[in-house]
Design an enzyme around this catalytic site. Structure first.
Site, PDB file in Angstrom:
ATOM      1  NE  ARG A  92       8.196   1.686  -9.602  1.00 29.45           N
ATOM      2  CZ  ARG A  92       7.970   2.135  -8.377  1.00 29.45           C
ATOM      3  NH1 ARG A  92       7.477   1.339  -7.446  1.00 29.45           N
ATOM      4  NH2 ARG A  92       8.227   3.391  -8.062  1.00 29.45           N
ATOM      5  CG  ASN A 144      -0.506   2.967  -7.614  1.00 29.55           C
ATOM      6  OD1 ASN A 144      -1.463   3.657  -7.347  1.00 29.55           O
ATOM      7  ND2 ASN A 144       0.605   2.977  -6.892  1.00 29.55           N
ATOM      8  CB  CYS A 186      -4.071   6.699  -2.975  1.00 33.35           C
ATOM      9  SG  CYS A 186      -2.419   7.348  -3.292  1.00 33.35           S
ATOM     10  CE1 TYR A 244       3.540   9.659  -7.812  1.00 31.61           C
ATOM     11  CE2 TYR A 244       2.202  10.128  -5.865  1.00 31.61           C
ATOM     12  CZ  TYR A 244       3.074   9.302  -6.556  1.00 31.61           C
ATOM     13  OH  TYR A 244       3.486   8.124  -5.991  1.00 31.61           O
TER      14      TYR A 244
END
Length: 448
Positions: A97, A151, A173, A258
C-alpha cells in the site's frame, strides 16, 4: 442452509479489523448461531493471526457464546463445508500500500489506496487471489456466500461475477454507513426516520435522502453540512473534503467523500504531498496504528474491541459484514448499501456490471432498488470510471499489459501519455512478487 451450526470462514483473519467482526457476530449470536469461526491467513501473516486469534477466542469466551474459533494457514481445510466466506485480505500487506501511495506521488499524481494508480494496482494484485479463492469455494463449499470487504471492493465483486462466474457474492464498504450517520447529524433527525438511496460504484456513489413522509431532504442536508463546517458542532472531516459548495448543491445528490479526488484533484494532491513530507502517507500512518493495535491485542486480559480500532478506518465494519450475513441467513429483507450485480438498477452502466446501490437483502441475496438514470454531471464520471474498472479487472485476470495501459490512460487521476506508461512500468516492477500474471512483461521491463 441448516439453521444449526453456521460455519463462517474469514480469509485475512489476522487483520486488525477482526475484533470488529467478532464483536458484530457476538452481538447477533441470538439470531446468528455460529458454531465455527475459522480465521485464515498466509504464512507471512501467521504471527498476527495468532495474536488476533487469541483475542478473538477471549472475546467469545467473555461473551459466553458457544462458538469455536479456529486458526489456520490452510485455506482448503477452513473452506470445507463453509456457509459464509468473508474476505478482508491485503495482497502485499501494508508495504505494498505504501508503494501504491509513494510511487504515484513521486510522479506528481495522486497516490491513494483505492483511487488512481494505487487503486488500480491494488486490484491487479488482488484479482488473481480472489479468483483462486472462488475456485476453492467451487470445490469445497459450493453453496456458500462470499462476502467481500477487500478493497477495491467494487472491482473485486466485479471480478468474482465476471471471471469467477460466482453469483453468490456481495461486496461491502463502511463508507455509506458513515455517510448516513453524518446526514442524520446534519439534519438533526434520527437515522431511522430517514430513507436513503445510494447509486454508483464503490467509492464513487451519490445518494439522496427523504424522510418517512416522503419529503426530499437532500438539499437541506447539503446546506446544513456546509453551514456547520468549521463550527464547534461541525461534522468531523467535512472541511477536509474540500468540495465546492455551489457544485455539490447543483449535483442535487450528496457525493461520496472519495469524490474529492476527482472534483478537487489539485487540492488533494497538494494535501497528500504535504502529509507525505510530514506525518507520512496514509499507509505509513496506518502501519503505526496497526503496530500499536497489535500490542494492545497481545494483552491476555483484553477481551473486547479496543476504542483505538476506530482510528484504523474500519468503523461500522461489523454493521455491514455481520448484518448482511444475518439478513441472508434469516431472510430479513434488510435495506443495505452493497456492491452487487446491476440487473438494470442503473440505466447508465451495463446490466451485468457490479454497482454499489441500496438493495434489499434476503435469503436469495441482494435485490437492487431501481434507480434509473443519472444527470450528465454524475453520469459522465460514472461511465468513465466504470469502463476504467472493467479494463483494470481484465488486466488483473489475464495479465494483458495493453488493457492495464488503457486503464491508466483512461483514469482521471493518472496523467496520460508517456508518463502514464512510465508509472505503470515502475509499479509493475515494484510489485513484481505479487503480479505473476505479468511475469513475462516484468522480465522484459527489467531487461531493458
Amino acid at each position: 442452509m441448516s439453521k444449526k451450526g453456521i460455519k463462517i470462514v474469514t480469509i485475512g483473519g489476522g487483520s486488525s479489523y477482526t475484533p470488529e467482526l467478532v464483536e458484530g457476530f457476538i452481538k447477533r449470536f441470538a439470531e446468528l448461531p455460529i458454531s465455527e469461526l475459522w480465521l485464515v491467513d498466509i504464512e507471512a501473516g501467521k504471527e498476527k493471526l495468532e495474536i488476533v486469534g487469541a483475542m478473538a477466542k477471549r472475546m467469545v469466551a467473555a461473551a459466553g457464546v458457544d462458538c469455536k474459533v479456529y486458526l489456520t494457514i490452510d485455506r482448503e481445510e477452513a473452506l470445507k463445508d463453509a456457509d459464509f466466506v468473508t474476505t478482508q485480505f491485503r495482497v502485499g500487506r501494508l508495504p505494498a500500500r505504501i508503494l501504491d501511495e509513494k510511487i504515484p506521488l513521486s510522479h506528481g499524481m495522486i497516490g491513494q489506496e483505492t483511487n488512481g494508480a494505487g487503486g488500480m494496482f491494488k486490484a491487479l494484485r488482488t484479482v488473481p487471489v480472489i479468483l483462486a479463492i472462488v475456485e476453492d469455494m467451487k470445490r469445497l463449499c459450493p453453496d456458500a456466500w462470499l462476502i467481500n470487504f477487500t478493497n477495491p471492493a467494487g472491482m473485486i465483486t466485479q471480478a468474482v461475477l465476471t471471471y469467477g462466474n460466482w453469483k453468490k457474492v456481495i461486496g461491502l464498504c463502511n463508507v455509506p454507513i458513515g455517510a448516513m450517520k453524518m446526514d442524520a447529524k446534519a439534519l438533526g433527525t434520527p437515522e431511522d426516520q430517514l430513507r436513503f438511496q445510494f447509486a454508483g460504484i464503490n467509492h464513487l456513489h451519490w445518494h439522496t435522502i427523504k424522510d418517512n413522509k416522503g419529503k426530499d431532504r437532500t438539499q437541506e442536508a447539503i446546506n446544513n453540512m456546509f453551514a456547520m463546517a468549521g463550527t464547534e458542532s461541525g461534522i468531523a472531516n467535512l472541511k477536509e473534503l474540500r468540495f465546492l459548495p455551489e457544485q455539490v448543491k447543483d449535483l442535487g445528490m450528496i457525493p461520496c467523500g472519495y469524490h474529492r479526488y476527482y472534483y478537487m484533484t489539485e487540492q488533494m494532491l497538494a494535501l497528500e504531498i504535504e502529509e507525505a513530507k510530514t506525518v507520512g502517507t496514509r499507509g505509513e500512518v496506518v502501519q503505526k496504528l496497526e503496530d500499536s493495535l497489535f500490542e494492545l491485542y497481545k494483552d491476555p486480559n483484553l477481551s473486547h474491541k479496543p476504542e483505538e480500532l476506530s482510528k484504523r478506518g474500519g468503523t461500522h465494519y461489523s454493521d455491514a459484514a455481520c448484518e448482511v450475513i444475518n439478513s441472508i441467513y434469516n431472510n430479513k429483507g434488510t435495506t443495505m448499501v452493497v456492491s452487487t450485480e446491476n440487473k438494470g438498477c442503473i440505466d447508465d452502466v451495463p446490466y451485468n456490471s457490479a454497482v454499489e446501490v441500496s438493495a434489499i437483502i434476503d435469503a436469495a441475496g441482494a435485490h437492487p432498488i431501481n434507480f434509473g438514470s443519472f444527470p450528465a454531471s454524475e453520469r459522465g464520471l460514472l461511465q468513465v470510471m466504470k469502463a476504467m474498472e472493467e479494463l483494470t479487472i481484465e488486466a488483473g485476470a489475464t495479465g494483458n499489459y495493453g488493457k492495464a495501459l488503457q486503464a491508466f490512460t483512461m483514469n482521471p487521476l493518472v496523467v496520460s501519455g508517456d508518463i502514464a506508461q512510465t508509472l505503470l512500468d515502475e509499479m509493475l516492477i515494484a510489485h513484481a512478487a505479487y503480479l505473476p500474471q505479468f511475469a513475462d512483461k516484468i522480465a522484459m521491463l527489467k531487461n531493458k
